[in-house]
Motif scaffolding. Structure first.
Motif, short mmCIF file in Angstrom:
data_model
loop_
_atom_site.label_atom_id
_atom_site.label_comp_id
_atom_site.label_asym_id
_atom_site.label_seq_id
_atom_site.Cartn_x
_atom_site.Cartn_y
_atom_site.Cartn_z
N ARG A 42 67.61 97.53 -18.19
CA ARG A 42 68.18 97.45 -19.54
C ARG A 42 67.80 96.15 -20.26
NH1 ARG A 42 72.63 101.14 -20.32
NH2 ARG A 42 73.06 102.22 -18.38
N ALA A 43 67.36 95.15 -19.51
CA ALA A 43 67.05 93.85 -20.11
C ALA A 43 65.67 93.79 -20.76
CB ALA A 43 67.16 92.76 -19.05
N VAL A 44 64.85 94.80 -20.57
CA VAL A 44 63.49 94.76 -21.13
C VAL A 44 63.43 95.62 -22.39
CG1 VAL A 44 62.41 94.29 -18.90
CG2 VAL A 44 62.72 96.64 -19.63
N PRO A 45 62.55 95.29 -23.31
CA PRO A 45 62.50 96.07 -24.56
C PRO A 45 61.97 97.49 -24.38
CG PRO A 45 60.86 94.31 -24.57
CD PRO A 45 61.70 94.13 -23.35
N TRP A 46 61.29 97.77 -23.30
CA TRP A 46 60.74 99.12 -23.10
C TRP A 46 61.67 100.01 -22.26
CZ3 TRP A 46 58.18 94.65 -21.54
CH2 TRP A 46 58.30 94.33 -20.18
N TYR A 47 62.93 99.62 -22.13
CA TYR A 47 63.92 100.40 -21.40
C TYR A 47 64.02 101.81 -22.00
CZ TYR A 47 68.50 102.23 -20.13
OH TYR A 47 69.53 103.03 -19.70
N GLU A 48 64.07 102.81 -21.09
CA GLU A 48 64.25 104.20 -21.51
C GLU A 48 65.34 104.83 -20.64
OE1 GLU A 48 61.19 106.76 -22.53
OE2 GLU A 48 59.71 105.17 -22.84
N PRO A 49 66.43 105.28 -21.25
CA PRO A 49 67.51 105.90 -20.48
C PRO A 49 67.05 107.13 -19.69
CG PRO A 49 68.18 105.56 -22.76
CD PRO A 49 66.74 105.21 -22.67
N ALA A 50 66.09 107.88 -20.22
CA ALA A 50 65.60 109.07 -19.52
C ALA A 50 64.89 108.66 -18.22
CB ALA A 50 64.66 109.87 -20.41
N ALA A 51 64.25 107.50 -18.22
CA ALA A 51 63.58 107.03 -17.00
C ALA A 51 64.61 106.70 -15.93
CB ALA A 51 62.72 105.81 -17.31
N ALA A 52 65.73 106.11 -16.33
CA ALA A 52 66.79 105.81 -15.36
C ALA A 52 67.35 107.10 -14.77
CB ALA A 52 67.89 104.99 -16.03
N THR A 53 67.50 108.12 -15.60
CA THR A 53 67.98 109.42 -15.11
C THR A 53 66.97 110.03 -14.15
OG1 THR A 53 69.17 109.76 -17.18
CG2 THR A 53 68.75 111.71 -15.82
N ALA A 54 65.69 109.97 -14.51
CA ALA A 54 64.64 110.52 -13.65
C ALA A 54 64.60 109.79 -12.31
CB ALA A 54 63.28 110.43 -14.35
N MET A 55 64.76 108.47 -12.35
CA MET A 55 64.74 107.69 -11.11
C MET A 55 65.92 108.07 -10.21
SD MET A 55 64.41 103.62 -10.72
CE MET A 55 65.59 102.86 -9.66
N THR A 56 67.09 108.24 -10.79
CA THR A 56 68.27 108.64 -10.01
C THR A 56 68.08 110.02 -9.40
OG1 THR A 56 69.67 107.33 -11.48
CG2 THR A 56 70.76 109.00 -10.14
#
Length: 187
Positions: A42-56
């Motif tokens: 979340r600390a980087v400007p290229w953060y994507e919530p969908a990527a966090a969901t995909a990783m989980t």
């Protein structure tokens, strides 16, 4: 940078599809997890919530495919390691069997020297020893894995005798011994 992000998105975005995730092999899920990782902070400007969901979701799939390695990953994460560091530590375990198998923790009976006519307990009742179905659950737990031993225990003395006999016949002698002829011995 946009092309790199789009390329990574193409690698992790299929993990958002439940059908793809059910069919994903270990390497597919691991690749999607790795592609999503840089976009989950979340600390980087290229953060994507969908990527966090995909990783989980990839982690869940990896847990079902390889619970042994992912248990180590989860322990490391609970100890405070970042996802990349924890996965790097657990990565070597993915080369092992996905389900850890420990040896039984029951004591095994010692083998006594076999003498003819002496009973050795339940194994002496049948000439070749009882089969696995004839053993009690406690006796089955004390019995070593059959794939660990190429011979049944009763065949070991005969195999040892054959080994010794072949070693004796193959040993070179220090004095000359006449060879018998192959056509017959002449006296």
């Amino acid at each position: 940078m946009r092309a790199e992000r789009d390329g990574d998105r193409a690698r992790w975005e299929p993990a958002l599809d439940p059908g793809w995730l059910r069919r994903a092999r270990l390497l597919d899920a691991a690749e999607a997890w790795g592609a999503a990782l840089p976009y989950t902070d979340r600390a980087v400007p290229w953060y994507e919530p969908a990527a966090a969901t995909a990783m989980t979701r990839c982690e869940e799939r990896l847990r079902s495919l390889h619970p042994y390695a992912m248990a180590r990953y989860d322990r490391l994460r609970s100890d405070g390691l970042e996802p990349a560091e924890a996965m790097q530590e657990a990565a070597l375990l993915f080369a092992r069997h996905p389900y850890a198998r420990d040896a039984p923790s029951v004591l095994r009976q010692m083998l006594e020297a076999a003498t003819p006519g002496q009973s050795q307990g339940p194994a002496a009742e049948a000439p070749n020893g009882p089969g696995p179905a004839e053993l009690s659950p406690a006796a089955r737990a004390m019995r070593p894995c059959e794939e660990d031993f190429p011979l049944p225990i009763r065949g070991v003395p005969a195999a040892e005798a054959r080994t010794v006999a072949s070693a004796v016949t193959e040993t070179p002698t220090t004095r000359a011994v006449p060879r018998p002829s192959q056509r017959g011995s002449q006296s």
